[in-house]
Design a protein around this motif. Structure first.
Motif, short mmCIF file in Angstrom:
data_model
loop_
_atom_site.label_atom_id
_atom_site.label_comp_id
_atom_site.label_asym_id
_atom_site.label_seq_id
_atom_site.Cartn_x
_atom_site.Cartn_y
_atom_site.Cartn_z
N GLU A 1 0.83 -1.21 0.00
CA GLU A 1 0.00 0.00 0.00
C GLU A 1 0.86 1.25 0.00
OE1 GLU A 1 -2.09 -3.46 1.41
OE2 GLU A 1 -0.35 -2.50 2.31
N PHE A 2 1.93 1.25 0.80
CA PHE A 2 2.82 2.40 0.85
C PHE A 2 3.50 2.60 -0.51
CE2 PHE A 2 7.08 4.18 1.52
CZ PHE A 2 6.74 5.39 2.10
N LEU A 3 3.97 1.52 -1.10
CA LEU A 3 4.61 1.59 -2.40
C LEU A 3 3.65 2.11 -3.47
CD1 LEU A 3 7.23 1.16 -3.90
CD2 LEU A 3 6.58 -1.22 -4.25
N ALA A 4 2.39 1.67 -3.43
CA ALA A 4 1.39 2.16 -4.37
C ALA A 4 1.16 3.66 -4.19
CB ALA A 4 0.08 1.39 -4.19
N ASP A 5 1.16 4.12 -2.94
CA ASP A 5 0.99 5.55 -2.66
C ASP A 5 2.17 6.35 -3.21
OD1 ASP A 5 -0.32 7.83 -1.48
OD2 ASP A 5 1.21 7.75 0.10
N GLN B 1 1.78 6.55 -6.95
CA GLN B 1 0.70 7.47 -7.31
C GLN B 1 1.14 8.92 -7.15
OE1 GLN B 1 -2.83 7.04 -4.94
NE2 GLN B 1 -4.00 8.48 -6.18
N THR B 2 1.85 9.20 -6.08
CA THR B 2 2.36 10.56 -5.86
C THR B 2 3.36 10.93 -6.94
OG1 THR B 2 2.04 10.34 -3.47
CG2 THR B 2 3.57 12.04 -4.21
N ALA B 3 4.24 10.02 -7.31
CA ALA B 3 5.21 10.28 -8.37
C ALA B 3 4.52 10.57 -9.69
CB ALA B 3 6.17 9.10 -8.51
N ALA B 4 3.48 9.80 -9.99
CA ALA B 4 2.73 10.02 -11.24
C ALA B 4 2.07 11.39 -11.24
CB ALA B 4 1.69 8.92 -11.43
N SER B 5 1.51 11.78 -10.10
CA SER B 5 0.89 13.11 -10.00
C SER B 5 1.91 14.21 -10.19
CB SER B 5 0.22 13.28 -8.63
OG SER B 5 -0.85 12.40 -8.48
N LEU B 6 3.07 14.06 -9.58
CA LEU B 6 4.12 15.07 -9.72
C LEU B 6 4.60 15.18 -11.16
CD1 LEU B 6 6.18 14.42 -6.46
CD2 LEU B 6 4.74 16.41 -6.97
N ARG B 7 4.77 14.04 -11.82
CA ARG B 7 5.18 14.07 -13.23
C ARG B 7 4.16 14.80 -14.09
NH1 ARG B 7 7.28 8.96 -12.02
NH2 ARG B 7 5.37 7.90 -12.63
N GLU B 8 2.89 14.62 -13.77
CA GLU B 8 1.82 15.24 -14.56
C GLU B 8 1.68 16.73 -14.27
OE1 GLU B 8 -2.98 14.94 -14.56
OE2 GLU B 8 -1.90 13.03 -14.61
N LEU B 9 1.87 17.12 -13.03
CA LEU B 9 1.59 18.51 -12.62
C LEU B 9 2.79 19.44 -12.60
CD1 LEU B 9 -0.79 17.66 -9.64
CD2 LEU B 9 -1.44 18.46 -11.93
N CYS B 10 3.99 18.90 -12.60
CA CYS B 10 5.17 19.73 -12.37
C CYS B 10 6.20 19.61 -13.50
CB CYS B 10 5.85 19.33 -11.06
SG CYS B 10 4.79 19.41 -9.63
N ASP B 11 6.80 20.75 -13.81
CA ASP B 11 7.94 20.75 -14.72
C ASP B 11 9.24 20.62 -13.95
OD1 ASP B 11 6.42 21.08 -17.06
OD2 ASP B 11 6.28 23.24 -16.69
N VAL B 12 9.27 21.23 -12.75
CA VAL B 12 10.47 21.25 -11.92
C VAL B 12 10.05 21.03 -10.47
CG1 VAL B 12 12.39 22.66 -11.10
CG2 VAL B 12 11.63 22.86 -13.48
N ILE B 13 10.85 20.26 -9.75
CA ILE B 13 10.64 20.08 -8.31
C ILE B 13 11.94 20.47 -7.62
CG2 ILE B 13 10.23 18.42 -6.46
CD1 ILE B 13 8.63 16.78 -8.48
N VAL B 14 11.83 21.32 -6.62
CA VAL B 14 12.99 21.73 -5.84
C VAL B 14 12.85 21.12 -4.45
CG1 VAL B 14 14.24 23.68 -4.83
CG2 VAL B 14 13.21 23.88 -7.10
#
Length: 88
Positions: free
Chosen positions: A57-61, A64-77
């Motif tokens: 469950e933790f790994l799935a979360d 999912q968070t990584a997929a959201s970040l890839r979709e919503l962000c160009d850069v992460i600091v």
């Protein structure tokens, strides 16, 4: 980490006399304190039983968070203090 072994044959030439043997009990005590959570800094031992404590469950979360970040962000600091456990 119940079966921890260390190969020291290549280090022995660099140790004076019986240095490795003289430290054996100190190392065993430190290992026991880590496992029992009684060492100084024991509130920072979340890494001790990784990856065995990671649930599906933790790994799935995380995925999912990584997929959201890839979709919503160009850069992460990531601003943090450094280190592998306390970094971000």
């Amino acid at each position: 980490m119940k079966n921890l072994t260390i190969e020291t044959k290549n280090a022995i030439p660099f140790l004076a006399g019986a240095t490795a043997d003289s430290l054996k009990q100190e190392v065993l005590n430190a290992h026991k304190a880590l496992e029992e959570g009684t060492s100084r800094g024991n509130d920072f031992l979340g890494w001790l039983h990784l990856p065995s404590s990671v649930t599906p469950e933790f790994l799935a979360d995380v995925k999912q968070t990584a997929a959201s970040l890839r979709e919503l962000c160009d850069v992460i600091v990531v601003a943090g203090i450094g280190g592998s456990y306390l970094g971000a």
